[in-house]
Design an enzyme around this catalytic site. Sequence first.
Site, PDB file in Angstrom:
ATOM      1  N   HIS A   1      29.747  59.471  36.986  1.00 51.72           N
ATOM      2  CA  HIS A   1      30.573  60.675  36.868  1.00 51.72           C
ATOM      3  C   HIS A   1      31.785  60.410  35.964  1.00 51.72           C
ATOM      4  CE1 HIS A   1      28.806  61.334  41.059  1.00 51.72           C
ATOM      5  NE2 HIS A   1      28.399  62.395  40.399  1.00 51.72           N
TER       6      HIS A   1
ATOM      7  N   ALA B   1      31.381  62.399  45.758  1.00 52.46           N
ATOM      8  CA  ALA B   1      30.963  61.015  46.001  1.00 52.46           C
ATOM      9  C   ALA B   1      30.863  60.316  44.645  1.00 52.46           C
ATOM     10  CB  ALA B   1      29.648  60.938  46.776  1.00 52.46           C
TER      11      ALA B   1
ATOM     12  N   MET C   1      28.892  67.003  42.509  1.00 52.99           N
ATOM     13  CA  MET C   1      28.866  67.255  43.953  1.00 52.99           C
ATOM     14  C   MET C   1      29.709  66.199  44.680  1.00 52.99           C
ATOM     15  SD  MET C   1      25.221  68.916  44.809  1.00 52.99           S
ATOM     16  CE  MET C   1      24.253  67.413  44.853  1.00 52.99           C
TER      17      MET C   1
HETATM   18  P1  AMP Z   1      25.887  64.975  40.953  1.00 57.36           P
HETATM   19  O1  AMP Z   1      27.239  64.796  41.566  1.00 57.36           O
HETATM   20  O2  AMP Z   1      24.870  64.006  41.429  1.00 57.36           O
HETATM   21  O3  AMP Z   1      25.427  66.411  40.973  1.00 57.36           O
HETATM   22  O4  AMP Z   1      26.079  64.620  39.413  1.00 57.36           O
HETATM   23  C1  AMP Z   1      27.044  65.265  38.639  1.00 57.36           C
HETATM   24  C2  AMP Z   1      26.794  64.938  37.194  1.00 57.36           C
HETATM   25  O5  AMP Z   1      26.884  63.537  36.991  1.00 57.36           O
HETATM   26  C3  AMP Z   1      25.397  65.363  36.713  1.00 57.36           C
HETATM   27  O6  AMP Z   1      25.485  65.888  35.406  1.00 57.36           O
HETATM   28  C4  AMP Z   1      24.644  64.075  36.736  1.00 57.36           C
HETATM   29  O7  AMP Z   1      23.560  64.027  35.837  1.00 57.36           O
HETATM   30  C5  AMP Z   1      25.729  63.080  36.335  1.00 57.36           C
HETATM   31  N1  AMP Z   1      25.368  61.731  36.769  1.00 57.36           N
HETATM   32  C6  AMP Z   1      24.958  61.359  38.004  1.00 57.36           C
HETATM   33  N2  AMP Z   1      24.655  60.055  38.022  1.00 57.36           N
HETATM   34  C7  AMP Z   1      24.868  59.595  36.765  1.00 57.36           C
HETATM   35  C8  AMP Z   1      24.715  58.325  36.143  1.00 57.36           C
HETATM   36  N3  AMP Z   1      24.278  57.261  36.807  1.00 57.36           N
HETATM   37  N4  AMP Z   1      25.031  58.216  34.819  1.00 57.36           N
HETATM   38  C9  AMP Z   1      25.471  59.303  34.132  1.00 57.36           C
HETATM   39  N5  AMP Z   1      25.624  60.518  34.665  1.00 57.36           N
HETATM   40  C10 AMP Z   1      25.319  60.682  35.960  1.00 57.36           C
END
Ligand code: AMP
Length: 278
Positions: free
Chosen positions: A37, A32, A30
């Site tokens: 990521h 940011a 998503m």
């Molecule tokens: P999001 O943008 O929050 O939807 O996250 C996108 C992807 O990145 C998802 O698969 C999350 O689980 C992964 N993600 C988010 N934060 C972390 C982190 N601290 N370490 C590893 N993967 C992450």
Amino acid sequence: MKIFNTRSSLQQYLSQKRSEGNTTGLVPTMGALHKGHISLLAEAKKYADVIVCSIFVNPTQFNDPKDLEKYPRPIEHDIEMLINAGCDVLFNPTVDEMYQPGETWHLDIGPLESMLEGKFRPGHYQGVTQVVFKLFDIIKPDFAFFGQKDYQQVKVITRMVDMLHMPLKMIMCPIVREPEGLAMSSRNVHLSTNERANSILLSATLYNVKHQFGKLTIDELKQLAVKELTSNPNIQLDYFEIADADTLVPAKADTQHMVALVAAKVGNVRLIDNIILN
Ligand code: AMP
């Protein structure tokens, strides 16, 4: 890096790449973006020839309109990070590009839907499966990369992939943390200095539970964690659970693989974290 905003232009590009014998790895986000990521992208590069990152703040998975509204969207910064990480393709569609007006969705994912996160965020996993189904359908990745940070999400999407026989391999990547232990998250930018200091208790408690694992019973571990987490009045605990790492039902003494999961609000910021215990 190629940037696509429409499904058709992306599909055209990827089908050409596929016809040349390239495999595709997808990292859905998503935006940011942070080092968590980027670690998914680094892992994807080990598996696939063409790495696609999607940035789409998916409205259907937000149950709190304020959370959706204030979700950070630093797209220029994200593009720079993706280029530096060696990403091949960014898919950054609008809401209209992804959804038809009045569209509905329901996928029966069983008990995973309403436990833990599902209980506190009703409808969240319907929105997640809805958007991830669309992304898989558009991009047709050979490999899809998700963070352990959202452990239940990995289980939910794996269930969808298995149920619908989707021809791709799911890869779960470890949690990337700040030096002090806090799991990296796009929402961390909303934490004040004080809140950030308080939020360290989540990961500290998980590490403590892992340290005591095998020495105390599951009930004792849960009591210890809840006591620690509720000792800080600035933390509002949603849940702490020790669960079967596959089904996420509460663990019993004879459960083979276990994971400890926590969710709490620190100020107005809701944080989740987890640790695999064995
Ligand atoms: P999001 O943008 O929050 O939807 O996250 C996108 C992807 O990145 C998802 O698969 C999350 O689980 C992964 N993600 C988010 N934060 C972390 C982190 N601290 N370490 C590893 N993967 C992450």
